[in-house]
Write a protein that holds these residues in place. Structure first.
Motif, short mmCIF file in Angstrom:
data_model
loop_
_atom_site.label_atom_id
_atom_site.label_comp_id
_atom_site.label_asym_id
_atom_site.label_seq_id
_atom_site.Cartn_x
_atom_site.Cartn_y
_atom_site.Cartn_z
N TYR A 1 -2.65 14.52 -4.70
CA TYR A 1 -2.02 14.02 -3.60
C TYR A 1 -0.90 13.18 -3.73
O TYR A 1 -0.50 12.43 -4.68
CB TYR A 1 -2.90 12.80 -3.02
CG TYR A 1 -2.32 12.06 -1.76
CD1 TYR A 1 -2.22 12.42 -0.43
CD2 TYR A 1 -1.71 10.79 -2.31
CE1 TYR A 1 -1.82 11.40 0.49
CE2 TYR A 1 -1.26 9.90 -1.36
CZ TYR A 1 -1.25 10.10 -0.16
OH TYR A 1 -0.69 9.26 0.76
N GLY B 1 0.21 2.43 2.57
CA GLY B 1 -1.03 2.20 1.75
C GLY B 1 -2.02 1.41 2.77
O GLY B 1 -3.08 0.62 2.10
N MET C 1 -5.71 5.40 3.45
CA MET C 1 -6.44 5.48 2.15
C MET C 1 -7.84 5.77 2.27
O MET C 1 -8.49 6.25 1.19
CB MET C 1 -6.41 3.93 1.49
CG MET C 1 -4.71 3.74 1.36
SD MET C 1 -3.70 4.83 0.41
CE MET C 1 -4.27 5.12 -1.24
N THR D 1 -3.71 11.05 -7.72
CA THR D 1 -2.81 10.39 -6.35
C THR D 1 -1.60 9.80 -7.03
O THR D 1 -1.52 9.03 -8.15
CB THR D 1 -3.62 9.39 -5.90
OG1 THR D 1 -3.98 8.33 -6.69
CG2 THR D 1 -4.76 9.95 -5.44
N ALA E 1 2.27 7.89 -5.53
CA ALA E 1 3.07 7.44 -4.56
C ALA E 1 4.49 6.88 -4.96
O ALA E 1 4.73 6.73 -6.24
CB ALA E 1 2.26 6.21 -3.83
N ILE F 1 0.17 0.75 -1.40
CA ILE F 1 -0.56 2.07 -1.94
C ILE F 1 -0.10 2.08 -3.40
O ILE F 1 -0.92 2.87 -4.19
CB ILE F 1 0.34 3.09 -1.26
CG1 ILE F 1 -0.03 4.46 -1.50
CG2 ILE F 1 1.75 2.98 -1.61
CD1 ILE F 1 0.19 5.55 -0.54
N GLN G 1 -2.96 1.28 -5.55
CA GLN G 1 -4.43 2.13 -5.28
C GLN G 1 -4.32 3.64 -5.66
O GLN G 1 -5.37 4.19 -5.81
CB GLN G 1 -4.54 1.99 -3.75
CG GLN G 1 -4.87 0.71 -3.07
CD GLN G 1 -4.97 0.83 -1.67
OE1 GLN G 1 -5.79 1.17 -1.16
NE2 GLN G 1 -3.79 0.30 -0.81
N VAL G 2 -3.08 3.88 -6.25
CA VAL G 2 -2.88 5.42 -6.55
C VAL G 2 -3.09 5.31 -8.23
O VAL G 2 -2.77 4.20 -8.67
CB VAL G 2 -1.61 6.10 -6.14
CG1 VAL G 2 -1.65 6.12 -4.62
CG2 VAL G 2 -0.39 5.25 -6.63
N GLY H 1 2.39 5.39 -9.68
CA GLY H 1 3.37 4.95 -8.56
C GLY H 1 4.73 4.90 -9.29
O GLY H 1 4.94 4.81 -10.29
#
Length: 341
Positions: A269, A276, A281, A290, A292, A301, A304-305, A308
């Motif tokens: 993703y 985010g 999410m 993931t 971002a 976000i 959380q990924v 980044g």
């Protein structure tokens, strides 16, 4: 005493779809309460051995139904076989994934058997009284309703992919495997599969996509949305986005990822210009890898990924597209063939 709970396995030449593992979670929980077995049905031709994988996610027994006419899905053949097996072995409940095939097959089977069904469920549970209830969303996911399955057996339900999540497999679990021979009335077949091909990521349901490029408010305008689509094209990925993007009309509702949209389980993703928010999410909590890209280093976000990138999507994405084309080649990239790497 209730009979067994069946799960129809979704697979692609031996590769079990994650939606199957989600159904097995629901089936296992219900079966433990009812003290019955979870039976996984594998329909196809020249089938690979999936017993260990399926057992690890909760199955006690795996039925293999091998027939040349089951090599490719057709509702005529699958309905005929499934209805025959259900009449013979009388399961208590049958679960199917709410995929393209499952949504086509389940109501046909229910109609042939004269039983009711609950579609696109996010949960199926057994009450203390031994009754089965299904939770499903209505009014564009704004309302969740509880449906009591009270028809005569078998109870039939389809489970929305991504709604439950895939738990960790228990490698120590074992299951018995059994081959079942079936006869199919070829004169009753109204369809024939001539050929199959890889689905176009642009039209593939995002719940079945292996890779997704999603865009958010940070894309700025409809004129910039092509960056999301361009990156998806060179990767051979599907396009998704946030509610704000949908509300602005940059993409259709069928591509909304989030609590009020669709839950997705891609192996990759990439979020572009997405802040985010929790609502979004929650829809990708089962994504494998993931990434971002956001120019705001404080964006939620990025915390959380898995990976980044702090940068302006309007600058980073064109460079990323160029580099991908160098790696996979312009021809492969333009045809979306870079998804294998």
């Amino acid at each position: 005493m209730a009979n067994d709970i069946w799960v129809l396995v979704e697979h692609d030449l031996g590769d079990v779809n994650s939606s199957t593992f989600e159904m097995l979670i629901e089936a296992r929980t219900a079966a433990d309460q009812l003290k019955v077995n979870v039976v996984a049905l594998v329909l196809g031709h020249e089938l690979a051995d999936m017993t260990k994988t399926i057992a690890g996610h909760g199955a006690d027994i795996v039925y293999y139904i091998d027939h040349p006419m089951l090599a490719n899905y057709t509702n005529d053949a699958y309905t005929q076989v499934l209805v025959g097996l259900i009449k013979e072995k009388t399961p208590f409940m049958v679960l199917m994934a709410s995929t393209i095939n499952g949504r086509d097959l389940a109501p046909r089977v229910a109609a042939r058997l004269g039983v009711g069904m609950a579609s696109d469920c996010t949960m199926v549970k057994v009450t203390k009284e031994g009754k089965v209830e299904a939770i499903r969303s209505t009014h564009r996911d704004k309302v969740y309703t509880t449906v009591a399955l009270t028809s005569r057996e078998p109870l039939i339900a389809t489970i929305r992919p991504g709604a439950i999540g895939v738990g960790k497999a228990n490698d120590s679990r074992q299951a018995a495997a059994e081959s079942i021979t079936v006869k199919i009335d070829e004169s009753a077949m109204r369809t024939k599969v001539l050929r199959t091909g890889k689905a176009d990521p642009a039209t593939l349901d995002i719940t079945e996509a292996e890779m997704i490029v999603a865009g958010g408010r940070g894309m700025g305008s409809a004129q910039n949305w092509h960056l999301v689509e361009d990156l998806a094209k060179v990767l051979g990925a599907s396009v998704g986005g946030t509610r704000m993007v949908m509300d602005e009309g940059w993409m259709g509702r069928e591509r909304l990822i989030g609590q009020t949209g669709k839950s997705v389980t891609p192996r990759l993703y990439i979020g572009l210009g997405i802040s985010g928010a929790k609502e979004h999410m929650l829809g990708l909590k089962e994504a494998k890898n993931t990434v971002a890209i956001n120019k705001d280093k404080g964006a939620a976000i990025l915390k959380q990924v898995g990976k980044g990138v702090v940068g302006d999507v309007h600058e980073v994405v064109p460079i990323l597209i160029s580099k991908i084309k160098e790696i996979v080649g312009d021809n492969d990239a333009s045809q979306g063939k870079g998804s294998g790497d």
